[in-house]
Design an enzyme around this catalytic site. Structure first.
Site, PDB file in Angstrom:
ATOM      1  N   HIS A 130      -4.257  -7.900   0.004  1.00 23.90           N
ATOM      2  CA  HIS A 130      -3.529  -6.673   0.327  1.00 23.90           C
ATOM      3  C   HIS A 130      -2.697  -6.545   1.657  1.00 23.90           C
ATOM      4  O   HIS A 130      -2.000  -5.868   1.781  1.00 23.90           O
ATOM      5  CB  HIS A 130      -4.607  -5.464   0.021  1.00 23.90           C
ATOM      6  CG  HIS A 130      -4.265  -4.073   0.056  1.00 23.90           C
ATOM      7  ND1 HIS A 130      -3.425  -3.719  -1.243  1.00 23.90           N
ATOM      8  CD2 HIS A 130      -4.253  -3.001   0.842  1.00 23.90           C
ATOM      9  CE1 HIS A 130      -3.004  -2.474  -0.969  1.00 23.90           C
ATOM     10  NE2 HIS A 130      -3.461  -1.881   0.258  1.00 23.90           N
ATOM     11  N   ASP A 185       0.942  -1.057   0.027  1.00 17.81           N
ATOM     12  CA  ASP A 185       0.109   0.052  -0.113  1.00 17.81           C
ATOM     13  C   ASP A 185       0.874   1.288   0.062  1.00 17.81           C
ATOM     14  O   ASP A 185       1.787   1.302  -0.742  1.00 17.81           O
ATOM     15  CB  ASP A 185      -0.935  -0.029   1.260  1.00 17.81           C
ATOM     16  CG  ASP A 185      -2.148   0.894   1.036  1.00 17.81           C
ATOM     17  OD1 ASP A 185      -3.119   0.592   0.503  1.00 17.81           O
ATOM     18  OD2 ASP A 185      -1.913   2.170   1.411  1.00 17.81           O
ATOM     19  N   TYR A 240      -4.988  13.209  -0.636  1.00 12.32           N
ATOM     20  CA  TYR A 240      -4.897  14.572  -0.792  1.00 12.32           C
ATOM     21  C   TYR A 240      -3.584  15.057  -1.454  1.00 12.32           C
ATOM     22  O   TYR A 240      -3.770  15.715  -2.681  1.00 12.32           O
ATOM     23  CB  TYR A 240      -5.369  15.455   0.387  1.00 12.32           C
ATOM     24  CG  TYR A 240      -5.618  16.849   0.065  1.00 12.32           C
ATOM     25  CD1 TYR A 240      -6.912  17.174  -0.284  1.00 12.32           C
ATOM     26  CD2 TYR A 240      -4.577  17.597   0.043  1.00 12.32           C
ATOM     27  CE1 TYR A 240      -7.171  18.713  -0.675  1.00 12.32           C
ATOM     28  CE2 TYR A 240      -4.759  19.132  -0.285  1.00 12.32           C
ATOM     29  CZ  TYR A 240      -6.264  19.523  -0.824  1.00 12.32           C
ATOM     30  OH  TYR A 240      -6.498  20.669  -1.038  1.00 12.32           O
TER      31      TYR A 240
END
Length: 390
Positions: free
Chosen positions: A368, A184, A313
């Site tokens: 994952h 990740d 973001y």
């Protein structure tokens, strides 16, 4: 390398006040529930019945102190660096010449992911392995996550996070050469180390392959496997990427809801744990209920969910992960391809971003959250990759 003067390393032990635990239980008991739409469970997000059962267990049976003690069994430290209190586990290897290894989690993860894999890396002989494969493991809470957060601190994208961790390894801990491992966002950290701090990298091992380098303007005719991957990617964009869009565009709005509602927080996180792990319908076959709730509880008690959104973001607003600028990773790379990983590029696509892939292993089980789902298999792969690089 350090961008700002680092503070002093201090030992750390987690102890959540009793009043915080009591407050959590009271909030869980007062939950106002939505209805369940018609259709298959989980078809539209987290399933009402499952989340109700999970919340009941969380409030009445879950033992946070047991999970807290499991974390505190590992040596932990904190240091003030780059304006944040950086928390990390620092576990010495048990072998003749342990290799320093930085392991990094992602979202919605935490250091609780690593409690089963760290002993297998630091003390392989305890699990029937070779002491010569031992690592000294540094496992930080990523800046802005969990115990590397305090209200009001600077928000960081992946490049800034990586700079913090590079300074920790090289300037604070004195590891001039080390390995890196991650999935990740942790895979983006490792890849960024491989492009921007490659002089310090022995190699990097990934259980998620970030696509770093854009394809040429006029790419060659796609292979069948490349075309299949692009279709899987388009499907993922259509059906699974809404969380990243929201976290990457309006992170503060979402932070209000998930900082105030423990059930909202749990529903937001567990839906991803279920969707991204390897099981036949029951997420707890892949990730145990207690460790799942330990991870969610850490987000709750630290109030770090809003800041944990920031890499999304920053990625959308200028802090592009490394490769969007075109430079591939040139240090040795190993990859463990778990079958339920959210995106699995074929090697022909991966080689655009990673020029020196030394090991590529297709794993039989796992998704994952590899360190949680398959800690023994992941540790064995990491050891095998780094063995010839020592």
């Amino acid at each position: 390398m350090t961008r700002g003067k680092a503070g002093r390393v201090t030992s750390f032990e987690l102890h959540v006040p009793d009043r915080e635990i009591a407050d959590l239980r009271e909030r869980l008991a007062r939950t106002r529930w939505p209805d369940q739409p018609h259709g298959e469970p989980w078809a539209y997000g987290s399933d009402l019945r499952y989340v109700q059962d999970l919340a009941s267990y969380w409030g009445q049976e879950f033992d946070w102190r047991e999970q807290e003690a499991a974390l505190n069994a590992f040596p932990q430290d904190r240091i003030e660096v780059h304006g944040i209190p950086l928390h990390f586990l620092h576990v010495p290897g048990q072998g003749p010449d342990p290799l320093p290894l930085l392991i990094s989690h992602g979202w919605p993860g935490s250091v609780f992911e690593f409690l089963q894999v760290i002993p297998r890396l630091t003390d392989p002989a305890r699990f029937g392995g070779d002491p010569a494969d031992a690592f000294t493991v540094v496992a930080p809470s990523l800046p802005g996550y969990g115990l590397s957060f305090r209200p009001g601190q600077p928000r960081m994208g992946i490049r800034q996070i990586t700079a913090c961790l590079a300074d920790l390894m090289v300037d604070v801990l004195g590891y001039r050469r080390f390995g890196a491992q991650g999935g990740d966002w942790g895979a983006y950290v490792a890849a960024t180390l491989g492009t921007e701090y490659e002089a310090h990298l022995i190699g990097l091992h990934l259980n998620f392959l970030p696509p770093l380098v854009r394809q040429p303007t006029a790419p060659p005719a796609p292979t069948a496997e490349g075309a299949a991957f692009r279709e899987r990617y388009r499907e993922w964009q259509r059906e699974e990427s809404g969380y990243a869009t929201l976290q990457g565009t309006k992170p503060q709005t979402l932070a209000f809801a998930l900082t105030d509602s423990p059930v909202g927080l749990a529903a937001w996180i567990v839906e991803k744990m279920r969707a991204w792990s390897d099981h036949d319908g029951n997420v707890e076959d892949a990730i145990g209920r207690d460790v799942m709730l330990a991870n969610i509880s850490l987000y709750w008690f630290t109030r770090a969910i809003g800041s944990s959104f920031w890499p999304y973001y920053a990625e959308r607003h200028g802090d592009r992960p490394p490769g969007e600028s075109s430079r591939p990773v040139s240090v040795p790379v190993g990859y463990a391809e778990f079958p339920a990983e959210i995106l699995r590029p074929p090697r022909s696509v991966a080689e655009l971003s990673y020029r020196d892939i030394r090991r590529w292993t297709t794993m039989p089980r796992g998704g994952h959250f590899a360190a949680l789902e398959q800690p023994a298999a992941l540790a064995a792969e990491v050891a095998a990759f780094f063995r010839p690089l020592r």
